[in-house]
Design an enzyme around this catalytic site. Structure first.
Site, PDB file in Angstrom:
ATOM      1  N   GLU A   1      -0.556  -7.353  -0.193  1.00 33.55           N
ATOM      2  CA  GLU A   1      -0.904  -6.304  -1.151  1.00 33.55           C
ATOM      3  C   GLU A   1      -2.287  -5.748  -0.833  1.00 33.55           C
ATOM      4  O   GLU A   1      -3.081  -6.362  -0.117  1.00 33.55           O
ATOM      5  CB  GLU A   1      -0.874  -6.846  -2.573  1.00 33.55           C
ATOM      6  CG  GLU A   1      -1.928  -7.895  -2.860  1.00 33.55           C
ATOM      7  CD  GLU A   1      -2.022  -8.225  -4.333  1.00 33.55           C
ATOM      8  OE1 GLU A   1      -2.571  -7.391  -5.068  1.00 33.55           O
ATOM      9  OE2 GLU A   1      -1.572  -9.305  -4.734  1.00 33.55           O
TER      10      GLU A   1
ATOM     11  N   LYS B   1      -1.523 -16.312 -12.792  1.00 34.12           N
ATOM     12  CA  LYS B   1      -2.939 -16.355 -13.163  1.00 34.12           C
ATOM     13  C   LYS B   1      -3.124 -17.258 -14.390  1.00 34.12           C
ATOM     14  O   LYS B   1      -2.402 -17.148 -15.370  1.00 34.12           O
ATOM     15  CB  LYS B   1      -3.459 -14.948 -13.437  1.00 34.12           C
ATOM     16  CG  LYS B   1      -3.441 -14.061 -12.188  1.00 34.12           C
ATOM     17  CD  LYS B   1      -3.943 -12.672 -12.491  1.00 34.12           C
ATOM     18  CE  LYS B   1      -4.006 -11.828 -11.223  1.00 34.12           C
ATOM     19  NZ  LYS B   1      -2.683 -11.534 -10.663  1.00 34.12           N
TER      20      LYS B   1
END
Length: 302
Positions: free
Chosen positions: A23, A157
């Protein structure tokens, strides 16, 4: 949509050589300049060390690129006004000629469209805390439920609701396996405190699962390979718990909501751990990229 593959990536795909998608949000929005470009080049080099071709993905002037040259990487790293693009933003960016860095969902979509099967990132998005109030859930989950790609990550996360995210992935039919562990990693932490039902211990085993996905011809969902950051490089768990509690309180006090929550919390952790959370993040990303290169190599041999 005109998908632009770099010559190196196109040649590798045509020859069935290993390719790893990366990414670009970490380059444009995740790190300060000039560290961002240095890390981007380092991660591509890690992929090459494993015998694979890096395919960093971004949208430039309305054209989705799978594989960037150094000049394009420099542009993503240094140009002001580079947008942050999820998969929902891709049609808008293409039609308007915009430039943007791709998040997990946009990168996965474009990688799969290009025929790249393995993708490395840091941590996934997921279900936010207090979901019953906010109804806030990352678009990553829905996209991964309908995209056939293998995502190597360090879990989700740790600022998110990890058990709710795991439950949501189960509901969506997304396969999750720990790499060399029966514990689900927590991004900055080697162990989120939650188990996983399946463990894979080698790149070849991951490749075998990928092949089984194709043989069974079930729904085109992803395979998540949850690769923990090494304990020696993780953020101190006590420091993480204390600072995250403070960050959540500060976020509420500041009235931050919606898309602003994640960057607020992550920035708070960087600032109040003296950069230790960023070091753990980069350690996790490097490990994921290296493992993804090995998985891509095993897949190319399959």
């Amino acid at each position: 949509m005109v998908l632009v593959l770099s010559e190196e990536v196109r040649d590798a795909i045509d020859a069935r050589r290993p390719v790893v998608a990366l990414e670009s949000t970490i380059i444009a929005h995740g790190l300060p300049r000039p560290r961002n470009l240095q890390v981007a080049l380092e991660l591509e080099d890690v992929v090459r060390q494993e015998g694979a071709v890096p395919a960093t993905i971004a949208v430039l002037d309305g054209r989705p690129h799978v594989g960037l040259d150094k000049e394009q990487l420099e542009r993503v790293a240094n140009e002001d006004g580079i947008r942050k693009l999820g998969h929902r933003d891709l049609p808008l960016a293409v039609a308007s000629g915009a430039s943007g860095a791709t998040t997990v969902s946009a990168t996965a979509q474009l990688a799969a469209l290009a025929g790249v099967r393995v993708f490395a990132t840091g941590g996934l998005g997921g279900v936010h805390r207090e979901w019953t109030v906010t109804q806030d859930e990352s678009a990553d989950l829905g996209l991964l439920a309908r995209t056939r790609i293998t995502v190597v990550c360090a879990g989700v996360k740790s600022i998110l609701d990890v058990p709710a995210t795991l439950q949501r992935l189960e509901t969506l039919g997304v396969a999750v396996a720990g790499y060399g562990t029966d514990r689900f990693p927590g991004f900055y932490l080697s162990d989120s405190g939650h188990p996983v039902e399946w463990t894979l211990d080698s790149p070849q085993q991951v490749s075998d699962v990928m092949r089984a996905q194709d043989t069974l011809d079930g729904p085109a969902s992803s395979l998540i390979v949850a690769n923990p950051v090494p304990e020696a490089e993780q953020l101190d768990p006590e420091l993480h718990a204390r600072v995250l509690a403070d960050a959540l309180h500060a976020c509420e006090e500041a009235g931050v909501t919606g898309q602003g929550v994640t960057p607020f919390l992550l920035n708070y952790l960087v600032q109040h751990t003296d950069g230790a959370s960023l070091s753990a993040n980069l350690a996790a990303v490097r490990g994921n990229v290296r493992l993804a290169g090995r998985i891509a190599a095993a897949w190319a041999r399959a």
